[in-house]
Structures are given as C-alpha cells and as structure tokens.
Design a protein around this motif. Structure first.
Motif, PDB file in Angstrom:
ATOM      1  N   THR A 139       0.824  -1.203   0.000  1.00 38.71           N
ATOM      2  CA  THR A 139       0.000   0.000   0.000  1.00 38.71           C
ATOM      3  C   THR A 139       0.855   1.248   0.000  1.00 38.71           C
ATOM      4  O   THR A 139       0.493   2.265  -0.575  1.00 38.71           O
ATOM      5  N   LEU A 141     -12.626   4.625   7.220  1.00 39.63           N
ATOM      6  CA  LEU A 141     -12.918   3.838   6.026  1.00 39.63           C
ATOM      7  C   LEU A 141     -14.269   4.242   5.451  1.00 39.63           C
ATOM      8  O   LEU A 141     -15.187   4.613   6.189  1.00 39.63           O
ATOM      9  N   GLU A 142     -14.376   4.121   4.136  1.00 41.66           N
ATOM     10  CA  GLU A 142     -15.645   4.353   3.453  1.00 41.66           C
ATOM     11  C   GLU A 142     -16.021   3.084   2.701  1.00 41.66           C
ATOM     12  O   GLU A 142     -15.195   2.479   2.022  1.00 41.66           O
ATOM     13  N   LYS A 175      -7.959   7.121  -6.200  1.00 42.42           N
ATOM     14  CA  LYS A 175      -7.546   7.701  -4.923  1.00 42.42           C
ATOM     15  C   LYS A 175      -8.707   8.343  -4.167  1.00 42.42           C
ATOM     16  O   LYS A 175      -8.629   8.531  -2.952  1.00 42.42           O
ATOM     17  N   ALA A 234     -14.011   4.636  -2.635  1.00 41.70           N
ATOM     18  CA  ALA A 234     -14.207   3.976  -1.345  1.00 41.70           C
ATOM     19  C   ALA A 234     -13.046   3.044  -1.032  1.00 41.70           C
ATOM     20  O   ALA A 234     -12.379   2.516  -1.927  1.00 41.70           O
ATOM     21  N   ASP A 235     -12.816   2.835   0.257  1.00 44.70           N
ATOM     22  CA  ASP A 235     -11.781   1.900   0.688  1.00 44.70           C
ATOM     23  C   ASP A 235     -12.216   0.460   0.427  1.00 44.70           C
ATOM     24  O   ASP A 235     -11.415  -0.389   0.039  1.00 44.70           O
ATOM     25  N   VAL A 280     -11.049  -4.168  -2.278  1.00 49.53           N
ATOM     26  CA  VAL A 280     -10.365  -3.148  -1.475  1.00 49.53           C
ATOM     27  C   VAL A 280      -9.578  -2.245  -2.408  1.00 49.53           C
ATOM     28  O   VAL A 280      -8.832  -2.716  -3.279  1.00 49.53           O
ATOM     29  N   ASN A 281      -9.731  -0.960  -2.242  1.00 44.92           N
ATOM     30  CA  ASN A 281      -9.058   0.031  -3.060  1.00 44.92           C
ATOM     31  C   ASN A 281      -7.535  -0.058  -2.882  1.00 44.92           C
ATOM     32  O   ASN A 281      -7.038  -0.101  -1.757  1.00 44.92           O
ATOM     33  N   THR A 303      -6.071   2.723  -0.559  1.00 43.91           N
ATOM     34  CA  THR A 303      -6.529   2.967   0.801  1.00 43.91           C
ATOM     35  C   THR A 303      -5.346   3.242   1.736  1.00 43.91           C
ATOM     36  O   THR A 303      -4.266   2.660   1.588  1.00 43.91           O
ATOM     37  N   LYS A 304      -5.570   4.111   2.695  1.00 44.07           N
ATOM     38  CA  LYS A 304      -4.553   4.398   3.703  1.00 44.07           C
ATOM     39  C   LYS A 304      -4.522   3.329   4.783  1.00 44.07           C
ATOM     40  O   LYS A 304      -3.618   3.305   5.615  1.00 44.07           O
ATOM     41  N   PRO A 320      -4.836  -0.463   4.566  1.00 40.55           N
ATOM     42  CA  PRO A 320      -4.997  -1.733   3.847  1.00 40.55           C
ATOM     43  C   PRO A 320      -5.362  -2.910   4.736  1.00 40.55           C
ATOM     44  O   PRO A 320      -6.149  -3.766   4.342  1.00 40.55           O
ATOM     45  N   ALA A 373      -8.963  -2.333   6.011  1.00 40.30           N
ATOM     46  CA  ALA A 373      -9.899  -2.464   4.887  1.00 40.30           C
ATOM     47  C   ALA A 373     -10.068  -3.927   4.499  1.00 40.30           C
ATOM     48  O   ALA A 373     -11.191  -4.392   4.266  1.00 40.30           O
TER      49      ALA A 373
END
Length: 475
Positions: free
Chosen positions: A20, A90-91, A142, A145-146, A365-366, A369-370, A372, A375
C-alpha cells in the motif's frame, strides 16, 4: 515472546503495508499488492526459527477467528491508526437495497475489533451500487471507497487499471478454501484472488405464485404461463425494456456477445438471422401485453414493479433475482412462493430454453486505501460465513461460502435450486460484456417492441438490430 504464528502473520501483514505504501506513491501493479512482497512469493522460505512459510502458489489457510490472529490484526490496525492520527477512517460503498443491512455488519465489525489503541470512523454510502462501483472507482481510484461491493464483470478492468488491491496472503487461503470453486474463480486472475466472494445470485430466474401455477409443468413454457396468468386476471412479467433481461432471448436464439480485454473490442452477433429470431420472439410475447404479459417496468424500475405487482395481486410470475425474494414472500406468503429456471419461449418455430446472464457480487479493497489491513479485515468480515448467513436471512441473497450454502435453510431454498437449474443456460458477464454493451440501446430496443405490442415489421426489427450492433461495436 512472539509466537511462531504471530511471527508468520507479521510477515504477511508487513507485505500488505509495504504494497500500500507503493500504491500511495503511484506505483501500484497487479503484481505489487498485499501479498506480493511477502518473502515467500515463490516456493517457500524459512523464518528465523526454521518455520516454513508457504508461497503464493500454495497459500496456507489461516483461522481468521483465532484469538491470536485477531490480536495480531488489531496490533497491525493500531499501527495504521497511529500513522493517521489514531483513527481508522474507512468508506464502504454498497447498493441502496443493502445499505441498512451493511451498516449492521459494520457495527458488529467495530465491536469485534474494538481496541483502546484506535478509534473507528466507518461510513457506509449507497450512491454507487454493485453496477456502478467499479466504473466510479476507475474515474479516480484515490478518491474512491476503501471497500466496495461490485459485480464480477468489473474485476478485470479494475485489475488492469491498478485500482484494486490483491487480497493479502493472510486472507488468500481463507477465501479459496471456504468459498465455492466457481465463486473463487470469478474473483481471481491467474490464480490470485483480488476480491472476496459475497453472493452467487447475480442473475435471474422465475419467481411465481404457486396458487396460480400449481405444477412444474405449469411454468415450463412462457406462452402457457401467459395464458394461465391471463385466465386468473394476472400477468407474467419480464422486463424486455432492460438489456440485462432481454439478452436472454438473444442468447437462446444463438447470438453471441464477446469482449476482448486486450483490444477492448466489444462484439455482438445481433444483426443476424438469429438476432432477428430473438427480436421476433420478443414481438410474439409482447403481443400479449395487457392480456397476461407485462414487458416494461416503466419509470419505477423492476424491483418496485415486482413488489407492487405481487402486493396488489396483478402479478402471477416475474423474471427477477433473489433480492426480491423477501418482498415477494411478504406479499403473497412464503408458502405460496415458487421458483424455477426460466421457461422456454417460441423462437423460430420451436420452443427454446431461455438463457440469462449470471454472475456474482463480490467485495474489493481500493489499492490506494490508507488502511490496507483494516480495509481487508473489514472486507473479509463482510463476506465471512456468519455474515453471508445473516445476509441470506435478512436479504434472501444466496451465499458463496461453502459452510453457509450447506445449511439446511439455504440448501432447501427453492431459489437456490432455480439458480442451479438455470446455470447451464447462464452467461458470465465478466467474460463477455463491457460498458459499451450497457451504454448501447439494447434495453431501449426491447422497450420499443413492448410499446408497439410486438407490431413491428421484419425490416424495422432488422434496422433496430443493425443500430444496436453499430453502438455496441463502436470504437
């Protein structure tokens, strides 16, 4: 003293975090994702105490519910939170139909993984359901959503666009061991899973009222069903004004739809004798509009139309999916609800089994994501056996988890039998369809047939089919 299990898991989690970090620097690649930087990427390596670590080709199955594993995940999430102000934010994206239920799962996830070292801030948004999530993520990964729910036909685009994270080694073995083989296959590319299987019922079949159609033979032929429904003052509903549903006529007639991901070329053999037969078959049933057949959902959409029709007694059968099962059961009583594969339809001069689209709903999972680890842990939780069983109980959606599918309640659901009976005639969207198919006027052409009550000449039908092919195959 750190246990061997925790030590091995730490290696996996470190790999997830490193991948990530690369994603955040714009260096994502399908090969540089959560598990890719694990030391045992090929073959096996040994940890400092001699413990063997399995490679990606033979991923170990870890008990995610083990107390030690949960504690390791919490510690890893605490590290993520520490680097982001102490809060895991998280979204989640899901459909509007699933929003309420998914929020209950998120609440229980926060309770299970609660820890004094961090706070959770998890939002569930329903602006982008399974049909739109993938394309929205691709617009700006970027900003996406996560964790997001999507249909399996979007996976290859997300992987090619480097927008979705490879499932971490910790979860790879779990996903592959605990879900049905076909659901794992649609979540994987070249043997690596990029998404968590959620439901196996992203397709359609026939729900019907057993008080009107009393035997399996009564739901075998579409023409006979329409006659029976008309005699009872009711209707059979197939949304011919929606390309997802009317594609079943084209497939049944022998048409093909294909997509070459390398050239990004979408093709469809609609402007053919087979395509004309399919269009004429839709004309045939549309001539019964108002006399036992409904072919348009209008502005309300299929779900609302089906719910209203069964509730007010004007609908005897509908081609729809499991997501409407609970509403239909509530409308006419569970004891009166039947389910079957699609009937045959008159195509050319013979009865032909109607085909369908079939697929899966999955969770990704994106890659940017910040968080990982948090998520992926949440994505796992939303799709584990208990969550899939709860989703079935609340929403009627058929699981992919093998333990969930084998429960008596789900195993004996007539909808599951209908899905399995339809599978030989179901076409995988992920292998054949791109956005060009959906943006073409496939549904509109079917809607025109319904509006005309089937009174269209062969010449008009041929022109409409040619226009469709031009749209579908446009560069």
């Amino acid at each position: 003293m750190v246990t061997k299990t925790k030590r091995a898991l730490a290696l996996i989690l470190t790999g997830m975090m490193a991948a990530t970090a690369l994603a955040g620097c714009g260096q994502t690649s399908p090969n540089v994702t959560p598990s890719a930087s694990t030391p045992a990427a090929s073959g096996s390596t040994s940890t400092s105490d001699g413990e063997s670590q399995q490679g990606a080709s033979d991923v170990a199955v870890t008990d995610i519910e083990d107390a030690g594993t949960i504690e390791t995940l919490k510690s890893a999430m605490a590290d993520e939170a520490s680097a982001n102000g102490g809060t895991i934010k998280l979204e989640v994206w899901c459909s509007s139909d699933d929003g309420k239920f998914e929020k209950t799962l998120v609440k229980s996830f926060k309770e299970k993984y609660n820890d004094s070292r961090y706070k959770f801030d998890i939002s569930v948004k329903t602006s982008y359901g399974e049909d739109k999530a993938g394309s929205k993520i691709m617009e700006s990964p970027k900003d996406g959503a996560d964790v997001f729910n999507f249909a399996d036909d979007q996976l290859s685009t997300l992987v090619q666009g480097k927008a979705i994270a490879e499932i971490g080694q910790l979860f790879q073995g779990n996903v592959k061991a605990n879900n049905t083989e076909d659901s794992v296959a649609v979540c994987s590319i070249d043997g690596t899973a990029y998404a968590f299987p959620k439901t196996s019922d992203n397709g359609y079949f026939m729900y019907y009222d057993k008080r009107v159609f009393k035997t399996e033979e009564d739901v075998a032929e579409l023409d006979k069903m329409i006659e029976t429904a008309n005699a009872a003052g009711k209707n059979v509903f197939i949304s011919l004004g929606n390309g997802w549903y009317n594609a079943g006529f084209y497939f049944a007639a022998g048409c093909t739809i294909s997509y070459d991901s390398a050239t990004k070329k979408q093709t469809a053999s609609f402007n053919t004798p087979e395509g004309l037969n399919a269009a004429k078959a839709m004309c045939h049933v549309s001539q019964k509009v108002g006399s036992g057949f409904m072919g348009s959902a209008g502005q309300s959409g299929e779900n609302a139309t089906v719910q209203q029709g069964f509730s007010d007694g004007t609908m005897a059968a509908a081609v729809i999916g499991t997501w409407m099962g609970p509403a239909i059961k509530k409308a006419i009583g569970e004891e009166n609800v039947g389910a079957a594969k699609l009937p045959t339809a008159l195509i050319g001069d013979q009865q032909v089994q109607l085909h369908s689209f079939g697929g899966y709903k999955i969770v990704g999972v994106n890659a940017f994501t910040k968080f990982p680890i948090a998520a992926q842990t949440l994505a796992y939780y939303l799709t584990n056996a208990d969550s899939q069983k709860a989703r079935y109980a609340e929403r009627g959606l058929i699981p992919t988890n093998k333990a969930a599918v084998e429960s008596d309640e789900i195993k004996n659901d007539p909808a599951l039998k209908a899905i399995n009976d339809q599978k030989p005639y179901a076409h995988a969207q992920g292998q054949s369809v791109s956005s060009k198919f959906w943006s073409a006027n496939v549904g509109g052409f079917g809607g025109d047939i319904v509006t005309a009550k089937g009174n269209m000449s062969d010449a008009d039908l041929q022109k409409g089919l040619q226009d469709l092919v031009t749209q579908i195959e446009s560069e």
